[in-house]
Design an enzyme around this catalytic site. Structure first.
Site, PDB file in Angstrom:
ATOM      1  N   ALA A  50       0.661  -1.252  -0.147  1.00  0.00           N
ATOM      2  CA  ALA A  50      -0.037  -0.111   0.089  1.00  0.00           C
ATOM      3  C   ALA A  50       1.025   1.223  -0.007  1.00  0.00           C
ATOM      4  O   ALA A  50       0.632   2.175  -0.882  1.00  0.00           O
ATOM      5  CB  ALA A  50      -0.981   0.191   1.161  1.00  0.00           C
ATOM      6  N   GLN A 197       3.851 -13.353  -2.011  1.00  0.00           N
ATOM      7  CA  GLN A 197       4.587 -12.291  -1.766  1.00  0.00           C
ATOM      8  C   GLN A 197       5.474 -12.611  -0.369  1.00  0.00           C
ATOM      9  O   GLN A 197       6.680 -12.308  -0.368  1.00  0.00           O
ATOM     10  CB  GLN A 197       3.718 -11.181  -1.143  1.00  0.00           C
ATOM     11  CG  GLN A 197       3.047 -10.492  -2.447  1.00  0.00           C
ATOM     12  CD  GLN A 197       1.838 -10.846  -2.714  1.00  0.00           C
ATOM     13  OE1 GLN A 197       1.319 -12.033  -2.546  1.00  0.00           O
ATOM     14  NE2 GLN A 197       0.987 -10.108  -3.071  1.00  0.00           N
ATOM     15  N   ASP A 238      -3.860  -2.442   4.452  1.00  0.00           N
ATOM     16  CA  ASP A 238      -4.195  -1.671   3.213  1.00  0.00           C
ATOM     17  C   ASP A 238      -5.422  -0.673   3.083  1.00  0.00           C
ATOM     18  O   ASP A 238      -5.146   0.482   2.600  1.00  0.00           O
ATOM     19  CB  ASP A 238      -4.720  -2.359   1.941  1.00  0.00           C
ATOM     20  CG  ASP A 238      -3.432  -3.349   1.610  1.00  0.00           C
ATOM     21  OD1 ASP A 238      -3.001  -4.231   2.048  1.00  0.00           O
ATOM     22  OD2 ASP A 238      -2.902  -2.903   0.527  1.00  0.00           O
ATOM     23  N   LYS A 249      -3.788  -8.144   2.921  1.00  0.00           N
ATOM     24  CA  LYS A 249      -3.672  -9.662   1.982  1.00  0.00           C
ATOM     25  C   LYS A 249      -4.546 -10.532   2.187  1.00  0.00           C
ATOM     26  O   LYS A 249      -4.699 -11.009   3.610  1.00  0.00           O
ATOM     27  CB  LYS A 249      -2.086  -9.863   1.985  1.00  0.00           C
ATOM     28  CG  LYS A 249      -1.881 -10.934   1.175  1.00  0.00           C
ATOM     29  CD  LYS A 249      -2.295 -11.019  -0.414  1.00  0.00           C
ATOM     30  CE  LYS A 249      -1.980  -9.545  -1.063  1.00  0.00           C
ATOM     31  NZ  LYS A 249      -2.830  -9.405  -2.219  1.00  0.00           N
TER      32      LYS A 249
END
Ligand code: MRU
Length: 348
Positions: A50, A197, A238, A249
């Site tokens: 973000a 990620q 986020d 996420k």
């Protein structure tokens, strides 16, 4: 090895990023100065996380607006707005994208009496300020986060929240800072399906920073918690709604539910710019849906689902405020009741 994930070129005509889709196997830098390339960089997660998306968006508008600095103000504003709206459409969930774009737009609106070339210089100044402020916020978040940790702690984290996702790191920032100060942590990094990620970026950053890390599949988190190997969970955010529900996420809410079951504290770390007081609760957060191929075929030598198999691929989920111990911001650690304490934070 210190990596700078977002920079301006020496002549300030391009924004340079590390292509995060290539890590950990290749360190590739992209030099961008076209609207479509900037849009795709966010959409494809070449730049992600973000705060990093916000910083990148500010620089993108600076680089793009230099190309039409000879237009009269009204035409300049029209083009600027169209480009801004296009970039804004690239990813809907993280608050930082819209927040940074609004900041640079405000510069254009507040300075309409100046020559356009000077406005463009001010856009550049604002973009650099967004970046510099993020560096300072991250450093403060790392310090506050470190106060929650003790030497030898086992930590579970999800997705990637290091210097690649921000400027200096949020949720794994305290771990990197602690390692520099001689703390020994043991981190379990969720691989973070479907875009990995955790596997590709968090392990890379923690190993690079000298932090002991073990990669686990997302469905292994319960077992490592049950085994008593996790003292604390640190995750990013986020968008934080006014009541403390927060999007992060996909899989974060599962981590928080498990942690509650095992009595493990969960903290979300992020700048106060991630708190959206206009968003009353998690039901009002728009969740990005992504390409089913990320589940069906990506990463595999051959498809792992029958052709045409229906897939649901939300990129984020919302963790209920009742599951989170506290939010670590650059202004301090916020505990429940969140709405009241966020309001207090913004009043100070
Ligand atoms: O889809 P991504 O990789 O951009 O998602 C990133 C996250 O969910 C992070 O936890 C969040 O952006 C915080 S980054 C410090």
């Amino acid at each position: 090895m210190e990596l700078e994930n977002i920079q301006l070129s020496a002549d300030e005509k391009k924004v340079i990023i590390i292509d995060q889709t290539q890590l950990p196997n290749r360190l590739v830098y992209l030099e961008l100065d076209e609207l479509e390339d900037c849009y795709q960089a966010i959409k494809k997660l070449q730049i992600r996380g973000a705060p990093a998306i916000g910083i990148f968006a500010g620089y993108s508008m600076y680089v793009l607006s230099q190309k039409y600095a000879d237009l009269p103000y009204e035409q300049f504003l029209d083009k600027f707005r169209k480009q801004k709206e296009y970039l804004y459409a690239s990813r809907p969930t993280a608050v930082n994208l819209g927040w940074a774009l609004k900041r640079v737009e405000k510069v254009v609106l507040d300075n309409k009496d100046l020559p356009v070339s000077e406005i463009v210089t001010l856009i550049g100044r604002e973009a650099k300020a967004i970046h510099q402020e993020d560096i300072e916020m991250c450093l403060k978040i790392c310090e506050y986060g470190l106060t929650l940790l003790k030497d030898g702690d086992g930590v579970l984290t999800h997705c990637n929240t290091g210097p690649l996702a921000t400027s200096r790191g949020t949720a794994i920032g305290p771990l990197l800072l602690g390692a520099k100060r001689g703390y020994k942590f043991h981190v379990f990094a969720d691989e973070t399906r479907p875009l990995l990620q955790g596997a590709r970026l968090t392990t890379f950053e923690l190993m690079n920073g000298g932090v002991d890390v073990t990669l686990i599949c997302d469905n292994m988190a319960s077992l490592v918690m049950k085994n008593g190997w996790v003292n604390i969970c640190l995750v990013g955010c986020d968008r934080i709604a006014a009541n403390g529900d927060f999007a992060n996420k996909i899989g974060t809410s599962g981590v928080a539910i498990l942690a509650k079951h095992y009595g493990i504290p969960v903290y979300s770390l992020g700048p106060t710019s991630t708190i959206d007081m206009d968003c009353p609760d998690g039901d009002h957060i728009k969740i990005e849906l992504r390409d089913p191929e990320e589940i069906r075929t990506m990463w595999y030598r051959e498809p792992m689902a029958p052709e045409g198999c229906d897939c649901y691929n939300p990129s984020f989920d919302v963790t209920d405020h009742s599951l989170i111990t506290g939010f670590v911001t650059e202004k301090g650690i916020v505990y429940p009741p969140f709405r009241e304490n966020f309001e207090k934070l913004f009043r100070e």
